[in-house]
Scaffold this motif. Structure first.
Motif, short mmCIF file in Angstrom:
data_model
loop_
_atom_site.label_atom_id
_atom_site.label_comp_id
_atom_site.label_asym_id
_atom_site.label_seq_id
_atom_site.Cartn_x
_atom_site.Cartn_y
_atom_site.Cartn_z
N LEU A 109 68.99 24.37 70.88
CA LEU A 109 69.57 23.48 69.87
C LEU A 109 68.84 22.14 69.77
CD1 LEU A 109 73.40 24.02 70.54
CD2 LEU A 109 72.13 24.78 68.54
N PHE A 136 79.74 20.09 69.86
CA PHE A 136 78.36 20.46 69.55
C PHE A 136 77.40 19.68 70.45
CE2 PHE A 136 74.37 19.87 67.21
CZ PHE A 136 74.04 21.20 66.91
N LYS A 194 74.71 21.16 72.98
CA LYS A 194 73.30 20.81 72.78
C LYS A 194 72.67 20.26 74.05
CE LYS A 194 70.28 18.27 69.59
NZ LYS A 194 70.22 17.47 68.35
N CYS A 215 76.69 27.86 66.48
CA CYS A 215 75.38 27.53 67.06
C CYS A 215 74.41 28.69 66.90
CB CYS A 215 75.54 27.17 68.54
SG CYS A 215 76.42 25.62 68.82
#
Length: 943
Positions: free
Chosen positions: A658, A648, A652, A623
């Motif tokens: 992100l 992920f 996020k 990330c």
């Protein structure tokens, strides 16, 4: 340097010999012995092969256990002529005859240095010493009764001892804390050091033939408490002594190795700084019956750190069993193993008043070190109050100044923040907000030690005892009460706070006041701190019961020995480790039945505590790379990327940085992309350079998509037999090219869906290692990518196409996977067996856009794997809940994560019921399954 032609010839010979070796009808142990003999004789010829290099690395592994009693034949051949000295501090001269008897067992000549405190006994002592057969020179000196046995050793005889190779230090120990004579402790030590001529020969044999042995000393006397193996009240004198001898480093574990009783054999070079420092007797405090905290007490605890700093190992042995261990003794932990909640209940029933420590006893913090809470708050001050100050330094300075102004009392948070206002230059109103945030931060990081709170409730509600809660803490009553209430700790009778009473446990003033109010014989105290809760309460006659903190349990466990938490770099690191400790060690007696050996049998627990942190380290790096590189998307490669994509999404949802980066799961495989990328004959032959073990028929189908029932069933090995396979596969050349064209067209249609959004900056994610999939995806599509991997090897195939990058987080550009310094790379199949998807390996896309897999339902994706995945996801949610955006600026501690994977193999921490999930099947490289744990154990046994 070896020519290419000669190198190729050597490798061919080597592979032929290896095939013979593998087929030998011998047991594994005989094969290992044969391999060792072969490499010792012919190693020079094959020194450039990976197998030889692996053997070299593994063959120097330090032995962990052995026998002190060497075979008689070996001792007869053992020649020893080094210079030996023995120092005896004879405080009680009536014991001289006893020492003469022991010294008569010495098989080699030595010089004897004796210190006495009464000059009148010098002659009689010298006369008795002269009866020892092997003594050469006898030096007797009268010394001041100061510094116990240590001052004479260092200050009086230290310069003399530097001219010897080995020395022994002994003294006339008579007491065991109680002040009464305890002959058994002294006998225990002397029996280990001078018990017989054979034993002494064995000691010197180990010095000369062991693995860099610097000290030899006995296992701890059974009568000594295990918590004596901590620094107790000696941290100040430790720092003073190490600074005095020019050593700035010490082993900072709570539980430490040292010769309890200060009797040992040592190599002079291993401890030379103590003698070279020329410490004076006057630097030791005058004798006043001290039981702890002096330079003499620190000396015995500093011996092992100095020995290790000088590059030597310590040998700890048990004369009764003849066994020895390197650098690790038993420390009388059997005393702790016998502890339990049932025993604690029985003991607490005997006393009227039960007191409890709070922190690391009833509650604990998610951060491993207290200062990490300040670091975490420093970052949050920027987000919440938009204040960018060196909060931790100012906060600690304020507390130190507060204590310095009022050394006789303990300060609370309000007093600390009065100083904080002056030092920081911030307004009182702003500092009040910071103080409130500190309390809120503390509350957020606190969690209950559930099993201990259950016991607390038993004492309160079943035994109906009077309960007092005691803590050394700057937090105010209102803050402590909020913490206790959050953890449902209620119905206590009294709350003793050092910040209110201006008394502390750790200097004994609180305990003195406590026994003035209550009779010591009616009280029992329960706590984790070996000094404040146990040693000092015991000094005041209070019965106590020690439990280990989460951190100490971990460090004393088999996993803690190889999985270091000493290199924590910041608050994110601290939380990553703290969550593991919270999960594994909430019960202080959880490892007692296994004697501190961790055994994980629950799938979610394994995912949370082992795989979770390992994947977290990588995902945090991924990330950060995507954010800093201004990527528009991250492509997660099937099948390992299935779970990574879910993780992920979890990150996020919690990190705004992100928001504009898409995470997408893409169907890829070496099989699918390598076939689709074939456009000419050489592309076919390139695929024969990749490792394969199986039949030619399976190779044809699994690697090229050609099914021919008449194909040869002959077993082949690639790349060793490439020339032969090239000839066999030529027959299918045209079929392969046609199949490739079809698969290429269909795959490119599928890939177009990933090019519609964002810029061209795309990061790809996978475990590793050569980046083969990234290479074929780039070759096939014409796009380039930034490859982020758990680990990479030296091949780095994507770099053959300009514009690609490829980097490994745990190790990059590694040339020796099978014995890599990165355990995550060395034991890569552990991750590969866990990071799998519910469907089988992706094969191709058909004309209708449908995906084809080897199996629609992956038989390896069992319910147990799903539970492990749930554990990993739970770990991620907890980490980012506590840590938030702080994590992105941190590169998490690889040493800890590496140690977790190392522990799976080295410590055998997996229960049998879990082992079945560790299976890898890769038809692209083999036609067989691999039982991962068995595979790696076999490799380690053969090293």
């Amino acid at each position: 340097m070896m020519s290419n032609k000669k190198k190729v010839f050597t490798e061919k010979i080597f592979w032929k010999l290896k095939k013979i070796y593998l087929k030998l009808p011998f047991s594994r142990s005989l094969k290992v012995r044969a391999k060792n003999i072969f490499y010792r004789i012919f190693g020079g010829i094959f020194k450039n092969t990976e197998s030889y290099q692996q053997w070299i690395v593994s063959s120097v592994k330090v032995r962990k256990t052995g026998k002190l009693k060497i075979e008689t034949a070996k001792l007869k051949k053992f020649n020893f002529s080094k210079k030996i000295a023995i120092h005896l501090h004879l405080f009680y001269d009536d014991l001289m005859d006893e020492f003469v008897t022991y010294f008569k067992n010495m098989p080699y000549e030595f010089d004897l240095y004796i210190s006495v405190i009464d000059k009148k006994v010098e002659n009689s002592v010298r006369e008795k010493a002269a009866k020892i057969p092997k003594v050469k020179h006898i030096i007797v000196k009268t010394v001041e009764n100061r510094g116990r046995d240590v001052a004479p050793l260092l200050c009086v005889f230290g310069q003399d001892l530097l001219k010897y190779d080995y020395f022994c230090h002994v003294h006339t120990k008579k007491s065991l804390f109680t002040g009464s004579e305890q002959m058994s402790w002294r006998k225990h030590l002397l029996n280990h050091l001078f018990g017989s001529e054979t034993l002494l020969k064995g000691i010197f044999y180990w010095f000369e033939n062991g693995d860099d042995v610097g000290m030899v000393y006995p296992e701890t006397y059974p009568g000594m408490p295990y918590w004596g193996h901590t620094w107790l009240q000696n941290t100040g004198s430790r720092d003073e002594l190490l600074h005095r001898i020019g050593v700035g480093y010490y082993i900072n574990d709570t539980y430490i190795e040292y010769p309890m009783g200060t009797m040992f054999w040592a190599r002079v070079d291993a401890l030379h700084q103590f003698f070279e420092a020329k410490i004076k007797v006057s630097e030791f405090p005058k004798e006043n019956g001290q039981t702890d905290g002096t330079i003499a007490h620190a000396f015995e605890r500093c011996l092992v750190p100095v020995c290790r700093i000088n590059g030597y190992n310590t040998l700890i042995f048990d004369e009764r069993t003849g066994t020895v261990t390197y650098n690790k003794g038993k420390k009388n932990f059997d005393q702790y193993y016998r502890k339990s909640f049932e025993q604690m209940k029985e003991e607490s029933a005997l006393y009227k008043i039960i007191s409890f420590d709070i922190f690391d006893t009833l509650v604990s913090r998610v951060v491993v070190r207290p200062d990490d809470a300040f670091d975490l708050l420093e970052v949050r001050l920027k987000d919440i109050l938009k204040i960018d100050i060196s909060y931790k330094n100012i906060r600690k300075q304020a507390e130190e100044l507060c204590r310095h102004k009022n050394p006789s009392i303990d300060c609370d948070l309000d007093e600390i923040y009065k100083e904080f206002v002056n030092i920081s230059g911030l307004s009182k109103e702003v500092c009040e907000k910071i103080k409130a945030l500190e309390v809120e931060n503390e509350l957020k990081l606190i969690f209950p030690c559930s099993d201990m709170i259950d016991f607390y409730n038993y004492v309160v509600h079943v035994l109906k005892k009077k309960v007092v809660i005691i803590t050394d803490m700057y937090l105010r009553r209102i803050d402590i009460e909020r913490i206790l209430d959050k953890c449902e700790i209620r119905d206590y009778n009294e709350l003793w706070l050092s910040s209110e009473k201006n008394l502390r446990k750790d200097n004994g003033t609180l305990w003195k006041a406590y026994i003035q109010k209550y009779k010591a014989k009616e009280c029992m105290h329960i706590g984790d701190n070996e000094k404040a809760d146990i040693q000092l309460s015991g000094d005041y006659g209070i019965h106590n019961y020690h439990i280990m903190s989460l951190k100490n349990l971990f460090e004393c466990s088999n996993m803690g020995e190889i999985c270091s938490i000493k290199h924590i770099a910041g608050p994110a690191d601290s939380i990553a480790v703290g969550l593991v400790l919270k999960k594994l060690f909430n019960n202080p007696f959880c490892l007692n039945k296994t004697e501190f050996e961790i055994k994980i049998k629950d799938e979610e627990e394994f995912g949370y505590t082992i795989i979770g942190p390992v994947v977290l380290g990588y995902m945090n790096y991924l990330c950060r790379t995507a954010i800093n590189g201004h990527a528009s998307k991250v492509l997660f490669f099937a099948r390992e990327g299935y779970l990574l994509k879910e993780l992920f999404d979890i990150i996020k949802d919690r990190l705004s940085d992100l928001t504009d980066i898409a995470g997408e799961y893409i169907y890829v495989s070496r099989r699918a992309l390598s076939v689709a990328a074939i456009q000419k004959e050489n592309d076919i032959f390139e695929l024969l350079d990749i490792y394969y073990r199986g039949t030619f028929k399976d190779l044809l189908f699994n690697r090229f998509g050609i099914e021919d029932v008449n194909a040869q069933e002959e077993n082949i090995e690639l790349p060793e037999q490439k020339e032969k396979v090239v000839k066999m596969i030529n027959v299918y050349r045209q079929l392969i090219l046609q199949q490739a064209q079809k698969e290429r067209d269909n795959y490119l249609k599928y890939y177009e869906t990933f090019k519609k959004n964002g810029n061209n900056k795309t990061v790809v994610s996978d475990i590793g290692y050569s980046g083969t999939i990234q290479y074929y995806l780039s070759k096939l599509t014409g796009d380039v990518f930034d490859g982020c991997y758990f680990a990479t090897d030296a091949k780095k195939k994507p770099l053959l196409i300009d514009g690609n990058t490829i980097n490994g987080f745990y190790i990059d550009n590694d040339s020796k996977q099978a014995y890599s310094s990165s355990y995550i790379h060395r034991y890569h199949l552990i991750l590969e067996s866990i990071l799998i998807a519910p469907v089988g390996q992706f094969v191709s896309v058909d004309d209708n856009g449908r995906f084809h897999f080897i199996t629609d339902n992956n038989p390896q994706f069992t319910q147990k794997i799903a539970k492990i995945h749930n554990g990993i996801k739970a770990y991620f949610k907890d980490f980012y809940e506590f840590c938030g955006s702080v994590s992105i600026d941190c590169e998490l501690n690889k040493t800890f994560m590496e140690g977790l994977i190392h522990a799976v193999i080295e410590c055998n921490i997996i229960e049998e019921n879990l082992e079945e999930v560790f299976v890898v099947e890769d038809t692209y490289c083999s036609d067989s399954k691999i039982s991962v744990l068995e595979h790696y154990r076999t490799l380690e046994e053969n090293r």
